[in-house]
Design a protein around this motif. Structure first.
Motif, PDB file in Angstrom:
ATOM      1  N   VAL A 138      37.244  43.126  41.728  1.00 53.13           N
ATOM      2  CA  VAL A 138      36.652  43.333  40.413  1.00 53.13           C
ATOM      3  C   VAL A 138      36.379  44.827  40.305  1.00 53.13           C
ATOM      4  N   TYR A 139      36.825  45.475  39.221  1.00 53.04           N
ATOM      5  CA  TYR A 139      36.715  46.930  39.117  1.00 53.04           C
ATOM      6  C   TYR A 139      36.254  47.293  37.714  1.00 53.04           C
ATOM      7  N   ALA A 140      35.419  48.332  37.651  1.00 54.20           N
ATOM      8  CA  ALA A 140      34.830  48.727  36.372  1.00 54.20           C
ATOM      9  C   ALA A 140      34.869  50.237  36.234  1.00 54.20           C
ATOM     10  N   GLY A 141      35.676  50.725  35.280  1.00 59.03           N
ATOM     11  CA  GLY A 141      35.757  52.162  35.078  1.00 59.03           C
ATOM     12  C   GLY A 141      37.126  52.605  34.646  1.00 59.03           C
ATOM     13  N   VAL A 142      37.489  53.817  35.086  1.00 57.82           N
ATOM     14  CA  VAL A 142      38.743  54.413  34.637  1.00 57.82           C
ATOM     15  C   VAL A 142      39.949  53.599  35.091  1.00 57.82           C
ATOM     16  N   ASP A 143      39.846  52.919  36.235  1.00 61.63           N
ATOM     17  CA  ASP A 143      40.953  52.099  36.717  1.00 61.63           C
ATOM     18  C   ASP A 143      41.177  50.878  35.831  1.00 61.63           C
ATOM     19  N   ALA A 144      40.096  50.288  35.331  1.00 58.19           N
ATOM     20  CA  ALA A 144      40.248  49.171  34.400  1.00 58.19           C
ATOM     21  C   ALA A 144      40.913  49.632  33.110  1.00 58.19           C
ATOM     22  N   LEU A 145      40.531  50.809  32.653  1.00 54.96           N
ATOM     23  CA  LEU A 145      41.158  51.360  31.454  1.00 54.96           C
ATOM     24  C   LEU A 145      42.640  51.652  31.698  1.00 54.96           C
ATOM     25  N   ALA A 146      42.952  52.229  32.857  1.00 52.88           N
ATOM     26  CA  ALA A 146      44.349  52.503  33.204  1.00 52.88           C
ATOM     27  C   ALA A 146      45.156  51.213  33.281  1.00 52.88           C
ATOM     28  N   ASN A 147      44.557  50.171  33.842  1.00 50.20           N
ATOM     29  CA  ASN A 147      45.262  48.905  33.961  1.00 50.20           C
ATOM     30  C   ASN A 147      45.504  48.273  32.595  1.00 50.20           C
ATOM     31  N   VAL A 195      34.367  49.535  42.436  1.00 47.14           N
ATOM     32  CA  VAL A 195      35.308  48.463  42.780  1.00 47.14           C
ATOM     33  C   VAL A 195      34.669  47.549  43.814  1.00 47.14           C
ATOM     34  N   ALA A 196      34.555  46.269  43.478  1.00 45.91           N
ATOM     35  CA  ALA A 196      34.099  45.256  44.430  1.00 45.91           C
ATOM     36  C   ALA A 196      35.345  44.562  44.966  1.00 45.91           C
ATOM     37  N   ALA A 197      35.719  44.899  46.196  1.00 45.94           N
ATOM     38  CA  ALA A 197      37.035  44.511  46.722  1.00 45.94           C
ATOM     39  C   ALA A 197      36.933  43.411  47.764  1.00 45.94           C
ATOM     40  N   ASN A 198      37.736  42.378  47.567  1.00 47.66           N
ATOM     41  CA  ASN A 198      37.903  41.323  48.555  1.00 47.66           C
ATOM     42  C   ASN A 198      39.122  41.593  49.426  1.00 47.66           C
ATOM     43  N   SER A 199      40.040  42.438  48.938  1.00 49.03           N
ATOM     44  CA  SER A 199      41.225  42.823  49.707  1.00 49.03           C
ATOM     45  C   SER A 199      41.455  44.313  49.541  1.00 49.03           C
ATOM     46  N   ALA A 200      42.308  44.867  50.363  1.00 50.33           N
ATOM     47  CA  ALA A 200      42.406  46.322  50.471  1.00 50.33           C
ATOM     48  C   ALA A 200      43.054  46.987  49.265  1.00 50.33           C
TER      49      ALA A 200
END
Length: 293
Positions: A138-147, A195-200
């Motif tokens: 789960v990610y919040a920020g510029v990466d979510a916008l890029a995605n 980023v709350a990451a469950n995988s790398a």
């Protein structure tokens, strides 16, 4: 012998998904396995198809990218149904984290011979809405916008769409002030993303959380703080190897429950899908899904 139901996501590229499944499916059938194929009309439809196949005792194969893998995996979380992946999407980050091979015969051997392993899933909810369950991050920020930009790209595919989306997102990004609560402890952060990451991996092969594991019952929470854009792009290149963790702008927390808030409407996403703004809460569900890898 094993019985499989393959669910193909047409929106991820019908030709790509069908081609990947055809190559692997031929090997599964030659080995004596039963394989049926169904096409989903939407993610919700794919989830319903997966639940019904699981009720019949079949192994479900998610054919596509991280969106359908996470969506189907979330639907099967806690049910005991076994999930396998046939990677055929733009990013395939979950398959990468699990070490799944691209070569059809090697993938078929895993699906036929490996015993299921328990992996963690992530329960996600935002205020006032029903919970969902996802697999990767789960990610919040510029990466979510890029995605979001990458998902809307029509002329570019794969890593190129993510790169172009990243350029567009960073060019117009305004740093957000975050409040992150990890297992009850509040952390303040100002910058690009949380980023709350469950995988790398996320974002088509970027190793955002090198220490994250799908079976350790924890989330790795990666914070990238405010920095000049030129430094941010250098940091993005370092995601290929994990060297970004050595930078002072990068901080990693670990916990089981993470709530992310911000001082403005920051977009967030999960497993390649973006459709909401903060706040959001994520909680790990240890060993909730059985997978073949």
């Amino acid at each position: 012998m094993r019985q499989f139901t393959a669910i193909v996501n047409p929106t991820a590229g019908a030709a790509t998904g069908a081609g990947a499944l055809q190559r692997v499916g031929r090997l599964l059938r030659q080995a004596g396995a039963a394989l049926e194929t169904v096409h989903s009309r939407s993610l919700a439809h794919a989830q319903d198809l997966a639940r019904r196949a699981g009720d019949r005792g079949r192994i479900v194969l998610a054919v596509g990218g991280d969106g359908i893998a996470g969506g189907i995996g979330g639907a099967l979380s806690g049910t005991g149904t076994v999930l396998g992946l046939v990677p055929a999407g733009r990013g395939n980050d979950l398959a990468r984290a699990l070490g799944l091979p691209a070569e059809p015969s090697a993938l078929a051997r895993i699906l036929l011979r490996h015993e299921p392993k328990a992996v963690d899933t992530i329960e996600v909810w935002r205020d006032g809405t029903p919970r969902t369950v996802v697999l990767g991050s789960v990610y919040a920020g510029v990466d979510a916008l890029a995605n979001r930009y990458a998902n809307r790209a029509r002329l570019l595919r794969g890593a190129a769409s993510y790169y172009a989306g990243g350029l567009r997102a960073v060019a117009g990004w305004r740093h957000a002030a975050y409040r992150i609560t990890v297992d009850g402890t509040v952390h303040r952060h100002r910058g690009y993303t949380v980023v709350a990451a469950n995988s790398a991996y996320y974002g088509s092969g970027r190793m955002i959380a090198p220490g994250a594991r799908v079976d350790d019952g924890m989330l790795d929470v990666v914070l990238i703080a405010a920095a000049p854009r030129r430094l941010f792009f250098a940091l993005m290149n370092e995601l290929k190897t994990g060297r970004h963790l050595a930078r002072p702008e990068v901080r990693v927390l670990r916990g089981r429950t993470v709530r992310i808030e911000a001082d403005r409407a920051v977009p967030w996403g999960a497993d390649g899908e973006v459709d909401a703004v903060l706040p959001v809460t994520a909680r790990v569900l240890p060993g909730a899904l059985r997978m073949l890898y």
